[in-house]
Design an enzyme around this catalytic site. Structure first.
Site, PDB file in Angstrom:
ATOM      1  N   SER A   1       0.830  -1.211   0.000  1.00 34.02           N
ATOM      2  CA  SER A   1       0.000   0.000   0.000  1.00 34.02           C
ATOM      3  C   SER A   1       0.864   1.260   0.000  1.00 34.02           C
ATOM      4  O   SER A   1       1.974   1.264   0.529  1.00 34.02           O
ATOM      5  CB  SER A   1      -0.941   0.004   1.211  1.00 34.02           C
ATOM      6  OG  SER A   1      -0.223  -0.037   2.426  1.00 34.02           O
TER       7      SER A   1
ATOM      8  N   LYS B   1       2.669  -5.073   3.335  1.00 37.63           N
ATOM      9  CA  LYS B   1       3.778  -4.133   3.474  1.00 37.63           C
ATOM     10  C   LYS B   1       3.290  -2.721   3.179  1.00 37.63           C
ATOM     11  O   LYS B   1       3.109  -2.339   2.026  1.00 37.63           O
ATOM     12  CB  LYS B   1       4.938  -4.470   2.535  1.00 37.63           C
ATOM     13  CG  LYS B   1       6.244  -3.769   2.923  1.00 37.63           C
ATOM     14  CD  LYS B   1       7.182  -3.553   1.782  1.00 37.63           C
ATOM     15  CE  LYS B   1       6.821  -2.356   0.947  1.00 37.63           C
ATOM     16  NZ  LYS B   1       6.891  -1.059   1.693  1.00 37.63           N
TER      17      LYS B   1
ATOM     18  N   THR C   1       3.981   3.282 -11.325  1.00 37.13           N
ATOM     19  CA  THR C   1       3.975   2.408 -12.497  1.00 37.13           C
ATOM     20  C   THR C   1       5.276   1.625 -12.597  1.00 37.13           C
ATOM     21  O   THR C   1       5.276   0.421 -12.889  1.00 37.13           O
ATOM     22  CB  THR C   1       3.759   3.245 -13.771  1.00 37.13           C
ATOM     23  OG1 THR C   1       2.492   3.896 -13.696  1.00 37.13           O
ATOM     24  CG2 THR C   1       3.806   2.383 -15.015  1.00 37.13           C
TER      25      THR C   1
ATOM     26  N   GLU D   1      -3.087  -0.729  -9.179  1.00 35.18           N
ATOM     27  CA  GLU D   1      -3.483   0.624  -9.602  1.00 35.18           C
ATOM     28  C   GLU D   1      -2.259   1.495  -9.417  1.00 35.18           C
ATOM     29  O   GLU D   1      -1.672   1.546  -8.336  1.00 35.18           O
ATOM     30  CB  GLU D   1      -4.668   1.118  -8.763  1.00 35.18           C
ATOM     31  CG  GLU D   1      -5.259   2.429  -9.271  1.00 35.18           C
ATOM     32  CD  GLU D   1      -4.654   3.631  -8.578  1.00 35.18           C
ATOM     33  OE1 GLU D   1      -4.025   4.467  -9.290  1.00 35.18           O
ATOM     34  OE2 GLU D   1      -4.781   3.748  -7.362  1.00 35.18           O
TER      35      GLU D   1
ATOM     36  N   CYS E   1      -3.656   9.767  -7.050  1.00 39.96           N
ATOM     37  CA  CYS E   1      -3.500   9.204  -8.396  1.00 39.96           C
ATOM     38  C   CYS E   1      -4.502   9.815  -9.362  1.00 39.96           C
ATOM     39  O   CYS E   1      -4.266   9.854 -10.563  1.00 39.96           O
ATOM     40  CB  CYS E   1      -3.680   7.692  -8.352  1.00 39.96           C
ATOM     41  SG  CYS E   1      -2.451   6.837  -7.356  1.00 39.96           S
TER      42      CYS E   1
END
Length: 552
Positions: free
Chosen positions: A196, A221, A276, A302, A336
């Site tokens: 996360s 984690k 990414t 994501e 995001c």
């Protein structure tokens, strides 16, 4: 002997959970009891230094290797010390998850669901201030941004996912005469690696608990820069009755933890939110070890976004300007989904820019404990330096003009002024690259070339997370909706591209923005089960011959 897996007399019934509804957002208006209570909790947390251990199999692990957790808006103020895990702790967490899977995967789904419903109920009241305050201080969020994240969205994930699980288990095949067909929605074999980010406490809550809800066990984690809110989330789940080993909390050295994870044949899935580049690395590592795994790991991620606002000539300039300011500068643009690029027709350019600049100049910046502030600090030194580099580019490159803001100050906290930049070139890196900070780049286009600008928006960025079109012309809206069909997984018409709500706007995007498995919907839960079809025949055949085989 009583163990977490023992059920002396399991209940019988087709159970329906309480109706899910979106948690109401508290206002914390001056003079309110909620405001006073939260202020007191902020003061309490600012006066202490929390020791954050790893939690593996229900046991607190202190490695002795610690990292200070500071407030981004006051980086000299330590609010926690986090123990850092490595490969050995990761291997221990994997083993704990493996042991817990033996009973958790067999629990009745309603007993697993009850843990999350209990967590939601605790978070509505006695845990609300604790989660909100830790998010405000540890991640430098205003009271409103913390409330919609740590409290409301976490509650929504817990409650709506339970309703989605009920629907998932209810998805059953048809049966013909003399046959009963059933679908067993099994958890995956192995453990889920949940990773996360710092920016949303609720994301950590969702990444860890959604696979767990349908019977999986998890190695979680969290980001060390958002670890205080994640730690209290873990404590909340324990208070709600989450059994030891189901979710194992292991902040620490990401490469060493990941090495242990990828070396395990029991890796069943990855649930990720982050950059990414990191996601592509995780996918590559999984592929390299594919032959070593017991099953093909599910990969759900994501990642980033270069989210757009596109104004048509028929758009309301005030609505566009408000969307730019709110969409671009709430939580310092560290979402995001944050608006990062805007396309304004020449006919509206001056009015939209003037209104946007005026609103931006009114924004107060400072610490989250002062509720008058709209903007706080960015998360840490690397983020501050990266954003400052983009602002240097904006100020020094031809074709770009800083319209408002542009300043940075790291003397006390990592403060970056909300900044609007005019960009002549729609291909400039300010219009194409993810900045992840309070910077919105504006490009002026010829309003007569609507189809051309649609193609520009679609092709400029590798991302496809969120986007918004503003127009009072239905034809223009229809054209944008069609042409930009694959440019955003969450598409907004006459609204800012942020603020997706669980159950209302399932969240996720495609292209370089991730696998688009839609957090906040039943689609995400489907990724964490491995269905088994069961066919039971009540009158099995006793003769191998078929009627067509008879003589003429």
């Amino acid at each position: 002997m009583n163990t977490p897996g023992s059920f002396a007399a399991p209940s019988q019934g087709v159970f329906s959970p309480p109706r899910a509804y979106n948690e109401p957002v508290r206002d914390y208006e001056p003079g309110s009891a909620t405001r006073k209570s939260l202020k007191n909790e902020l003061a309490r947390q600012m006066s202490e230094v929390v020791e954050i251990p790893l939690i593996i199999g229900g046991e607190e692990i202190r490695t002795g290797k610690t990292r200070d957790v500071t407030m981004p808006h006051d980086h000299g103020h330590v609010i926690a010390r986090c123990h850092i895990g490595g490969a050995a702790e990761a291997e221990r967490a994997i083993e704990a998850a493996r042991e817990a899977w033996r009973f958790w995967s067999d629990w009745p789904w309603e007993d697993r669901a009850a843990v999350l419903l209990r967590a939601a109920e605790l978070l509505r009241e006695e845990w609300r201030d604790r989660l909100n305050a830790s998010t405000m201080l540890g991640q430098s969020k205003t009271v409103y941004q913390a409330e919609i994240d740590a409290a409301c969205e976490s509650i929504d994930f817990f409650t709506f996912n339970v309703s989605f699980a009920r629907r998932l288990y209810g998805e059953q095949p048809i049966s013909g005469p003399g046959v009963w067909n059933r679908m067993d929605h099994r958890p995956l074999e192995g453990f889920i690696y949940a990773i996360s980010p710092f920016n949303f406490t609720a994301i950590g809550a969702n990444l860890a608990t959604t696979p767990a809800l349908v019977g999986n066990t998890v190695v979680w984690k969290p980001s060390t820069t958002g670890v205080l809110g994640a730690y209290y989330t873990m404590r909340l789940l324990e208070a709600a009755g989450m059994p030891p080993g189901v979710i194992n909390f292991i902040p620490g050295d990401a490469p060493r933890i990941s090495d242990a994870v990828f070396a395990s044949p029991d890796l069943a899935g990855i649930h990720f939110t982050g950059s990414t580049r990191t996601f592509q690395h995780l996918w590559s590592r999984t592929a390299q070890n594919l032959a070593n795994y017991r099953s093909y790991p599910r990969i759900v991620g994501e990642t980033g976004g270069k989210d757009f606002i596109l104004a048509h000539e028929s758009a309301d300039p005030q609505a566009v300007a408000t969307a730019i300011v709110r969409g671009g500068f709430e939580y310092q643009g560290q979402k995001c989904s944050a608006a990062s690029r805007a396309y304004i027709p020449a006919s509206l350019w001056r009015e939209v820019v003037d209104r946007s600049v005026a609103m931006t100049e009114e924004l107060r910046m400072g610490g989250p404990d002062d509720f008058r502030n709209f903007v706080c600090a960015v998360i840490d030194r690397p983020s501050f330096d990266r954003i400052e580099g983009y602002l240097d580019w904006a100020a020094g490159s031809s074709g770009n003009k800083v319209l408002v803001g542009g300043g940075c100050d790291d003397s006390t906290g990592y403060f970056v002024e909300p900044t609007l930049v005019g960009c002549d070139d729609a291909g400039d890196k300010l219009m194409c690259e993810e900045i992840f900070g309070p910077v919105v780049s504006l490009h002026r286009y010829d309003g007569s070339d609507w189809e051309g600008v649609l193609q520009t928006v679609d092709s400029t960025s590798p991302y496809a997370l969120t986007g918004a079109v503003f127009s009072d012309c239905r034809v223009a809206v229809a054209q944008a909706t069609s042409t930009l069909r694959h440019a955003a997984g969450n598409f907004y018409i006459n609204d800012k591209p942020t603020g997706a709500v669980v159950g209302q706007q399932p969240f996720g995007g495609g292209r370089a923005s991730g696998t688009n498995d839609k957090a906040g919907s039943i689609l995400n839960l489907h990724r964490w089960v491995s269905p088994r079809t069961i066919k039971e025949t009540f009158r099995p055949p006793s003769d191998y011959r078929y009627p067509f085989m008879g003589e003429e």
